[in-house]
Structure formats: C-alpha cells, structure tokens
Design a protein around this motif. Structure first.
Motif, PDB file in Angstrom:
ATOM      1  N   VAL A  22       0.832  -1.211   0.000  1.00 41.10           N
ATOM      2  CA  VAL A  22       0.000   0.000   0.000  1.00 41.10           C
ATOM      3  C   VAL A  22       0.859   1.249   0.000  1.00 41.10           C
ATOM      4  CG1 VAL A  22      -1.759   1.282   1.282  1.00 41.10           C
ATOM      5  CG2 VAL A  22      -1.908  -1.212   1.132  1.00 41.10           C
ATOM      6  N   ILE A  23       1.940   1.211   0.774  1.00 45.16           N
ATOM      7  CA  ILE A  23       2.891   2.323   0.768  1.00 45.16           C
ATOM      8  C   ILE A  23       4.274   1.771   0.460  1.00 45.16           C
ATOM      9  CG2 ILE A  23       1.555   3.759   2.359  1.00 45.16           C
ATOM     10  CD1 ILE A  23       3.514   3.088   4.553  1.00 45.16           C
ATOM     11  N   ALA A  24       5.134   2.617  -0.098  1.00 44.96           N
ATOM     12  CA  ALA A  24       6.484   2.201  -0.476  1.00 44.96           C
ATOM     13  C   ALA A  24       7.306   1.864   0.757  1.00 44.96           C
ATOM     14  CB  ALA A  24       7.163   3.310  -1.274  1.00 44.96           C
ATOM     15  N   ARG A  25       8.190   0.896   0.595  1.00 45.44           N
ATOM     16  CA  ARG A  25       9.099   0.549   1.688  1.00 45.44           C
ATOM     17  C   ARG A  25      10.020   1.728   1.973  1.00 45.44           C
ATOM     18  NH1 ARG A  25       8.398  -3.899   4.112  1.00 45.44           N
ATOM     19  NH2 ARG A  25       7.504  -5.629   2.970  1.00 45.44           N
ATOM     20  N   GLN A  26      10.194   1.984   3.252  1.00 44.63           N
ATOM     21  CA  GLN A  26      11.062   3.050   3.718  1.00 44.63           C
ATOM     22  C   GLN A  26      11.323   2.806   5.189  1.00 44.63           C
ATOM     23  OE1 GLN A  26       8.757   6.886   3.896  1.00 44.63           O
ATOM     24  NE2 GLN A  26       7.259   5.622   2.832  1.00 44.63           N
ATOM     25  N   PRO A  27      12.268   3.508   5.784  1.00 47.37           N
ATOM     26  CA  PRO A  27      12.519   3.309   7.216  1.00 47.37           C
ATOM     27  C   PRO A  27      11.254   3.606   8.033  1.00 47.37           C
ATOM     28  CG  PRO A  27      14.328   4.505   6.212  1.00 47.37           C
ATOM     29  CD  PRO A  27      13.225   4.432   5.186  1.00 47.37           C
ATOM     30  N   ILE A  28      10.841   2.649   8.819  1.00 46.47           N
ATOM     31  CA  ILE A  28       9.577   2.745   9.546  1.00 46.47           C
ATOM     32  C   ILE A  28       9.657   3.713  10.727  1.00 46.47           C
ATOM     33  CG2 ILE A  28       7.963   1.450  10.997  1.00 46.47           C
ATOM     34  CD1 ILE A  28       8.396  -0.921   9.107  1.00 46.47           C
ATOM     35  N   GLU A  29      10.718   3.634  11.492  1.00 46.94           N
ATOM     36  CA  GLU A  29      10.801   4.441  12.721  1.00 46.94           C
ATOM     37  C   GLU A  29      10.668   5.946  12.467  1.00 46.94           C
ATOM     38  OE1 GLU A  29      10.977   5.304  16.744  1.00 46.94           O
ATOM     39  OE2 GLU A  29      10.648   3.388  15.745  1.00 46.94           O
TER      40      GLU A  29
END
Length: 73
Positions: A22-29
C-alpha cells in the motif's frame, strides 16, 4: 509515553501497509515518529480550537491527505 501506548501501533500499521504494497518501503521508525507528531499536534490544535467539531474535521481531512500521499501510485 506515546511510543509505549498509542504510538506503538504506528510502526506495526506501517509495516503491514508496506508488506501489503500500500505504501512504499522506507525506514519505519522515522515515518512513525513523524506521523505520531502530526497526530499529537493535531490533537493540541483541535482541543484549543473554538469549534472542536469543525477543527477536528479539518485536521482529519488534512491527515487523510497526508496518508494518501504515502500510497503507492
């Protein structure tokens, strides 16, 4: 306190959204902290506004736009 309670749900929700594409992978924190900051500031603004209903609707709409911008196109 936010991270232990309400804010702790943001990283899990973001990870699920990334896993689902649904959303692009990126740093979650960092993303979770930024979104939690937005929610916290919105709560303060709504509680201080002259018309909680209208102010809440305006902030909810703006937050929805922010979340929609994260969606994979």
């Amino acid at each position: 306190m936010d991270a232990r309670h309400f804010g702790g749900k943001f990283p899990r929700a973001l990870a699920a959204a990334m896993d689902a594409g649904v959303i692009a992978r990126q740093p979650i924190e960092p993303l979770a902290r930024l979104l939690l900051g937005a929610v916290t500031e919105a709560a303060v603004a709504v509680s201080a506004g002259p018309d909680i209903g209208k102010t809440g609707t305006d902030y909810a709409r703006a937050f929805r736009s922010l979340l929609d911008a994260l969606r994979v196109k």
